[in-house]
Scaffold this motif. Sequence first.
Motif, PDB file in Angstrom:
ATOM      1  N   ALA A   1       0.824  -1.215   0.000  1.00 18.78           N
ATOM      2  CA  ALA A   1       0.000   0.000   0.000  1.00 18.78           C
ATOM      3  C   ALA A   1       0.854   1.260   0.000  1.00 18.78           C
ATOM      4  CB  ALA A   1      -0.933  -0.010   1.206  1.00 18.78           C
ATOM      5  N   THR A   2       1.917   1.241   0.777  1.00 17.67           N
ATOM      6  CA  THR A   2       2.818   2.401   0.843  1.00 17.67           C
ATOM      7  C   THR A   2       3.509   2.628  -0.493  1.00 17.67           C
ATOM      8  OG1 THR A   2       3.186   2.012   3.203  1.00 17.67           O
ATOM      9  CG2 THR A   2       4.785   3.390   2.072  1.00 17.67           C
ATOM     10  N   ALA A   3       3.868   1.543  -1.167  1.00 13.91           N
ATOM     11  CA  ALA A   3       4.568   1.641  -2.453  1.00 13.91           C
ATOM     12  C   ALA A   3       3.629   1.943  -3.620  1.00 13.91           C
ATOM     13  CB  ALA A   3       5.328   0.347  -2.729  1.00 13.91           C
TER      14      ALA A   3
ATOM     15  N   ALA B   1      -3.193   1.294  14.815  1.00 11.51           N
ATOM     16  CA  ALA B   1      -3.340   2.550  15.548  1.00 11.51           C
ATOM     17  C   ALA B   1      -3.535   3.711  14.574  1.00 11.51           C
ATOM     18  CB  ALA B   1      -2.123   2.788  16.429  1.00 11.51           C
ATOM     19  N   LYS B   2      -2.792   3.665  13.463  1.00 12.53           N
ATOM     20  CA  LYS B   2      -2.894   4.711  12.446  1.00 12.53           C
ATOM     21  C   LYS B   2      -3.010   4.064  11.072  1.00 12.53           C
ATOM     22  CE  LYS B   2      -0.227   8.216  14.976  1.00 12.53           C
ATOM     23  NZ  LYS B   2       0.984   9.081  14.947  1.00 12.53           N
ATOM     24  N   PRO B   3      -4.229   3.922  10.557  1.00  6.07           N
ATOM     25  CA  PRO B   3      -4.396   3.302   9.240  1.00  6.07           C
ATOM     26  C   PRO B   3      -3.694   4.093   8.138  1.00  6.07           C
ATOM     27  CG  PRO B   3      -6.503   3.469  10.390  1.00  6.07           C
ATOM     28  CD  PRO B   3      -5.512   4.281  11.171  1.00  6.07           C
TER      29      PRO B   3
ATOM     30  N   ASP C   1     -12.992   5.058   2.043  1.00  3.91           N
ATOM     31  CA  ASP C   1     -12.293   5.784   3.108  1.00  3.91           C
ATOM     32  C   ASP C   1     -11.529   4.763   3.946  1.00  3.91           C
ATOM     33  OD1 ASP C   1     -13.665   5.109   5.778  1.00  3.91           O
ATOM     34  OD2 ASP C   1     -15.389   5.712   4.548  1.00  3.91           O
ATOM     35  N   ASN C   2     -10.555   5.244   4.689  1.00  7.10           N
ATOM     36  CA  ASN C   2      -9.683   4.334   5.442  1.00  7.10           C
ATOM     37  C   ASN C   2     -10.073   4.211   6.907  1.00  7.10           C
ATOM     38  OD1 ASN C   2      -8.838   6.839   6.392  1.00  7.10           O
ATOM     39  ND2 ASN C   2      -6.687   6.237   6.555  1.00  7.10           N
TER      40      ASN C   2
ATOM     41  N   ALA D   1     -11.720   1.526  17.512  1.00  2.95           N
ATOM     42  CA  ALA D   1     -11.811   2.468  16.400  1.00  2.95           C
ATOM     43  C   ALA D   1     -10.592   3.386  16.401  1.00  2.95           C
ATOM     44  CB  ALA D   1     -13.090   3.298  16.512  1.00  2.95           C
ATOM     45  N   SER D   2      -9.994   3.558  15.227  1.00  9.43           N
ATOM     46  CA  SER D   2      -8.796   4.396  15.149  1.00  9.43           C
ATOM     47  C   SER D   2      -9.175   5.858  15.127  1.00  9.43           C
ATOM     48  CB  SER D   2      -8.011   4.027  13.891  1.00  9.43           C
ATOM     49  OG  SER D   2      -8.845   4.067  12.763  1.00  9.43           O
TER      50      SER D   2
END
Length: 358
Positions: free
Chosen positions: A114-116, A130-132, A302-303, A357-358
Amino acid sequence: MKKYVRGLAIVGAVTLAVAACGSKPTEDSAGGSANKDFKACMVSDSGGFDDKSFNQTSYAGLQAAVKDKGLTEVKAESKSDNDYPTNMTAMVQAGCKVIVAVGFKLEDATDKAATANPDIKFAIVDSAPAKPIANVKPLGFNTAQSSFQAGYLAAAMSKSGKVGTFGGIKIPPVTIFMDGFAEGVRYYNQAKGKNVQVLGWDDAKQSGLFTGDFEDKAKGQNTAQNLITQGADIIFPVAGPSGLGGLQAAKASNGKVNAIWVDTDGCESAAEYCSVLITSVKKGMDVAVQDAVVSVVDNKFDNSQFIGTLDNGGTSLAPFHEFDSKVPAELKTELETLKADIISGKVPVASKAQPKAS
């Protein structure tokens, strides 16, 4: 005409396979739709798509979205944990618009892909970071709630005063079931002045029985038999295909031992064991996956963290099927009251594995 994308052969709308880790990625098109160029993709965990449980339910959600929106489906079945990065890369190279990763164990491979590839949308089952990441939709399920009901039910239905549980691997999406189950038994004991024992899991110490994988049915059968030998007459396996071995052990008892299944309604996904299944703790992965895929097609992605609960129907107890006449009416009423009390918070569920929930 054949189109080759860095080793992944894609042949129009027909099923195809190319060399990749695990089983070969396959592609199917719904055909005749304006969305046929939209590739909706999935990577299984090592349990495989026919596990009668976790992967199978998630895959049903992908299939529903593909049918509903006329998409092209691409999937890669992992045979071991080592396959995840390669299979994820294959999906990226196939030109997928959305990739669904089935399971907590794919978190690292999903995060890296996903990051790439920020233009591709991802969803991952059993994740609660913790942080999507911006392009990753985490799909979590508070199965501690429904497993609490299952524990209460098991305690009430046990004739030996002992119930047992075991897991595949000690990870939060597994122990959350075992925690809830143990809490439900304890709540029953407190409410009824009983002393039903839970074998196989100590939620206070977070220690218990695990087969070590999700694939080996023989290990599941041996682990369940160990619990049965110790006196458990209701088994709660949380181990995917390995857990099917637990159902085999229950069925072999000739009516002395019954079980409660997880993830899907076992009477539908593993119908050959319905005669020993009191109920199942359902996890609405099919609906969550379908909604996530459709949201990408409809440009509504949405994330934000999704969490399936008793309140929103994301987790629940399945019907009693062949046990419907054997579960007393009073107990059915108590389970409905318990559900309402868990939803309202009157009865707290303590498992630390519950997604937040984040």
